[in-house]
Write an enzyme that holds these catalytic residues in place. Structure first.
Site, short mmCIF file in Angstrom:
data_model
loop_
_atom_site.label_atom_id
_atom_site.label_comp_id
_atom_site.label_asym_id
_atom_site.label_seq_id
_atom_site.Cartn_x
_atom_site.Cartn_y
_atom_site.Cartn_z
N HIS A 44 0.86 -1.18 0.00
CA HIS A 44 0.00 0.00 0.00
C HIS A 44 0.90 1.24 0.00
CE1 HIS A 44 -3.92 1.87 1.77
NE2 HIS A 44 -3.25 2.76 1.07
N GLU A 71 -2.62 -1.60 -3.19
CA GLU A 71 -3.76 -0.88 -2.64
C GLU A 71 -3.47 0.61 -2.63
OE1 GLU A 71 -4.78 -3.93 1.03
OE2 GLU A 71 -3.81 -2.03 1.42
N HIS A 191 -8.07 -6.19 7.44
CA HIS A 191 -7.82 -5.21 8.50
C HIS A 191 -8.01 -5.85 9.87
CE1 HIS A 191 -6.69 -1.31 9.82
NE2 HIS A 191 -6.53 -0.99 8.57
N1 PXP Z 1 -6.70 -3.90 3.69
C1 PXP Z 1 -6.45 -2.58 3.55
C2 PXP Z 1 -7.23 -1.81 2.55
C3 PXP Z 1 -5.45 -1.96 4.32
O1 PXP Z 1 -5.19 -0.65 4.16
C4 PXP Z 1 -4.71 -2.73 5.24
C5 PXP Z 1 -3.61 -2.08 6.04
O2 PXP Z 1 -2.64 -1.60 5.20
C6 PXP Z 1 -5.01 -4.10 5.34
C7 PXP Z 1 -6.02 -4.66 4.56
C8 PXP Z 1 -4.28 -5.00 6.29
O3 PXP Z 1 -4.59 -4.65 7.59
P1 PXP Z 1 -3.70 -5.18 8.80
O4 PXP Z 1 -2.34 -4.55 8.62
O5 PXP Z 1 -4.42 -4.72 10.02
O6 PXP Z 1 -3.65 -6.68 8.67
#
Ligand code: PXP
Length: 238
Positions: A44, A71, A191
């Protein structure tokens, strides 16, 4: 269908960037994660480049043999990079520039023109698309209407409420996944998924193509080692 595990490497890049050198080596780490069983790599690039930087993307695309998922918010700069690197999947998130982490999904109706336009340019480049949304069936319907291939359900609230009442916490995710199946659109999720809450999540949904996990997985690897941790997460999805 088995749910794929895409390992989010933002935290690895964050450690590397802390010293300005190349330790840990993000590109090697991505290759190693795949060799330990990851089904994909997620990154990301944020506008301030505090995580993965735009200049990492081309190298990652060269080495990733499974799937590279990029992302981000579809700014002109982000779209230029993504269309040139051509990852397997691009997940669009509605983050304002300074946000700490992505903590809410798109209001698709309010951004219908922007999203239709960017999804159509990604589709023309043969890049699979996904929209990060809150677990709201109306957003699943809107995602289908604007032409997304997938939705990524935001699991932050699920994770927050998991220990209080996991059955209640999962409810709207089940509704969204059923709606997605009905509409023929695939479901990703991410997330705050972790070793405690992942199995119940993946067992509860009728369809879950991929989870992307970063923060907990990389943190767990400080204790158990990355090779062990990838196996531990994959076992929960088996
Ligand atoms: N999905 C998105 C859109 C995110 O921005 C993130 C964090 O960068 C994640 C998934 C992954 O989340 P986590 O780091 O809490 O596993």
């Amino acid at each position: 269908m088995k749910t794929k595990l895409s390992v989010n490497l933002n935290k690895v890049a964050l450690i590397r960037n802390g010293r300005g050198g190349n330790i840990p080596d993000l590109i090697k780490f991505a290759k190693d994660c795949e060799s330990y069983g990851a089904d994909g790599i997620t990154v990301h690039p944020r506008p301030d480049q505090r995580h993965v930087r735009y200049d990492d993307l081309g190298q990652l695309k060269e080495v990733v043999k499974t799937e590279l998922n990029i992302e981000g918010y579809p700014s002109a700069n982000f779209m230029k990079e993504v269309l040139s690197v051509k990852p397997h999947q691009c997940t669009l998130v509605p983050d304002p520039p300074g946000v700490l982490t992505s903590d809410s999904g798109w209001d698709i109706e309010g951004q219908r023109q922007l999203l239709s336009d960017v999804l159509s340019s990604l589709r023309s480049a043969d890049i699979r698309t996904s929209l990060f949304i809150d677990p709201d069936p109306d957003q699943v319907i809107a995602a289908k209407e604007v032409g997304a291939d997938r939705v990524e359900l935001y699991t932050g609230q699920y994770a927050n409420n998991y220990f209080r009442d996991k059955h209640e916490a999962i409810q709207n995710h089940i509704v969204c996944s059923n709606k997605a199946v009905e509409l023929g659109i695939a479901v990703n999720a991410g997330h705050d998924l972790n070793l405690d809450n992942l199995r119940f999540y993946s067992d509860s949904l009728s369809s879950l193509s991929e989870v992307s996990i970063g923060h907990a997985l990389i943190s767990d690897s400080l204790y158990f080692g990355i090779a062990n941790v990838i196996s531990m997460y994959k076992a929960l999805l088996a």
